[in-house]
Design an enzyme around this catalytic site. Structure first.
Site, PDB file in Angstrom:
ATOM      1  N   ASN A   1     -10.034  -1.516  -1.254  1.00  0.00           N
ATOM      2  CA  ASN A   1      -8.603  -1.255  -1.104  1.00  0.00           C
ATOM      3  C   ASN A   1      -7.866  -1.812  -2.325  1.00  0.00           C
ATOM      4  O   ASN A   1      -7.867  -3.020  -2.548  1.00  0.00           O
ATOM      5  CB  ASN A   1      -8.121  -1.930   0.197  1.00  0.00           C
TER       6      ASN A   1
ATOM      7  N   HIS B   1      -4.057   6.750   1.472  1.00  0.00           N
ATOM      8  CA  HIS B   1      -4.320   5.375   1.048  1.00  0.00           C
ATOM      9  C   HIS B   1      -5.736   5.002   1.503  1.00  0.00           C
ATOM     10  O   HIS B   1      -6.196   5.429   2.559  1.00  0.00           O
ATOM     11  CB  HIS B   1      -3.284   4.458   1.690  1.00  0.00           C
TER      12      HIS B   1
ATOM     13  N   CYS C   1       0.822  -1.223   0.000  1.00  0.00           N
ATOM     14  CA  CYS C   1       0.000   0.000   0.000  1.00  0.00           C
ATOM     15  C   CYS C   1       0.853   1.268   0.000  1.00  0.00           C
ATOM     16  O   CYS C   1       0.342   2.347  -0.297  1.00  0.00           O
ATOM     17  CB  CYS C   1      -0.935   0.011   1.196  1.00  0.00           C
TER      18      CYS C   1
END
Ligand code: UT7
Length: 333
Positions: free
Chosen positions: A290, A260, A116
């Protein structure tokens, strides 16, 4: 003396057309739309339409759009950085596949595996390359295909509801103007390596993949969700404040925060902790889940498309993910 900086010339995005809602997942295993929305803010995500589509395929239209927005030809790209945790194959890197598919023979391609935080690690590398004059048009991609590695059973439900497929690309180039990347800070701490990971296949296992690995589900990602949540809500603001302080910038000067997208609650918690009004924080997790390395550039893309990010804005990026890895960046658009 003017100082060369790294400008973001253009941003592009591509997501597969297949929309998978929370209700769709609830037909596969024991979960509910209500649980997923409340705990994560996710409403739907995209999955590849069929087998045979890898992250390098998702990246192609994203790069083409980024080049168009940057007003350059794809052939002008002189370096590729490909951030992904779901590479097309174990080796070679997805950047090599992408370069070939875009007809860029000889153009260097670097894959980075920082999950990430991959976009932020890539941004730091691209910025260093550009400021030292090594490359002029760096294509920084974040692209992921998660849907083929999720455990769609009750055992895997904590993770399976979170992730989606997607890609975004940015074209980075030198500028003498007072804009671009001001600073990027990244970190890692392997103390959390096994708290969010995919254990198998593993090079240290003989053979690397076994039937037992498949049967005991170690071929699927696993996560200590509560620990990751705690680290994310601590490390992202800490790193963001460090970047701001080093550059003499106050939180009030920030026009937009592009974090993020792991969990809407993480970003709400951080904006409250830092005292940033929610309208300054980009949230697009509801639509895409995500998408790890693609998440920050996809959120930037959304902000630009919605006219929330404009030329001259001071933007704060931040990310946290497996590794653990985390980082923050300050960029004037
Ligand atoms: O991008 C990489 C970084 N990743 C992250 O930042 C993720 C960080 N962690 C999180 O976002 C949260 O920890 C999760 C969303 C993963 C989980 O939320 P939580 O509030 O920590 O839930 P939990 O794991 O404590 O689970 C609460 C309950 C459990 O049931 P019991 O033991 O209370 O009966 C779980 O079994 O919710 C259950 N549960 C589910 N229920 C329905 C877990 N997953 C699901 C599910 N649907 N998908």
């Amino acid at each position: 003396m003017t100082r060369t900086r790294t400008a973001i010339l253009g941003v592009g995005q591509y997501v597969p057309s297949r929309v998978v809602t929370n209700d769709d997942l609830a037909q596969m295993f024991d979960t509910s739309d209500e649980w997923i929305r409340q705990r994560t803010g996710i409403e739907e995500r995209r999955f590849i339409e069929h087998a045979g589509i890898g992250p390098s395929d998702l990246a192609i239209p994203a790069v083409q759009e980024a080049c168009q927005k940057a007003n350059i030809e794809v052939q002008d790209i002189d370096a590729i950085i490909f951030a992904t945790l779901s590479p097309d194959h174990d080796f070679p890197g997805s950047g090599c596949f992408l370069g070939h598919k875009l007809d860029l023979p000889g153009v260097p391609a670097l894959d980075i595996r920082n999950q990430c935080s991959g976009y932020l690690y890539g941004l730091q590398i691209a910025d260093a390359w550009i400021r030292c004059g090594m490359y002029q048009r760096v294509c920084l991609v974040g692209a992921e295909v998660h849907s083929t590695a999720l455990d769609f059973t009750d055992e895997g439900r904590d993770i399976a509801v979170l992730f989606g497929d997607g890609a975004a690309a940015t074209i980075l180039a030198p500028t003498e103007e007072d804009k671009g990347v001001i600073d990027v800070e990244v970190h890692a701490d392997g103390v959390g390596a096994k708290e969010l990971w995919m254990e198998a296949p593993a090079s240290g296992s003989i053979p690397r993949i076994t039937t037992e690995m498949i049967n005991n589900r170690s071929v699927f990602p696993s996560m200590n969700g509560k620990m990751v949540f705690r680290w994310a809500t601590s490390k992202m603001p800490e790193c963001a404040l460090s970047v701001l302080e080093r550059n003499g910038v106050s939180l009030h000067d920030i026009d937009l925060v592009v974090p993020h997208q792991a969990n809407i609650r993480i970003n709400e918690f951080i904006s409250e902790k830092l005292g940033i009004p929610p309208e300054k924080v980009v949230q697009n997790i509801a639509k895409y889940g995500n998408t790890t390395a693609a998440s920050i550039p996809m959120a930037l893309y959304a902000a630009i498309e919605q006219d929330r990010a404009k030329e001259g804005d001071l933007v704060l990026f931040m990310g946290f993910g497996a590794g653990f890895t985390w980082g923050a960046a300050l960029v004037r658009l």
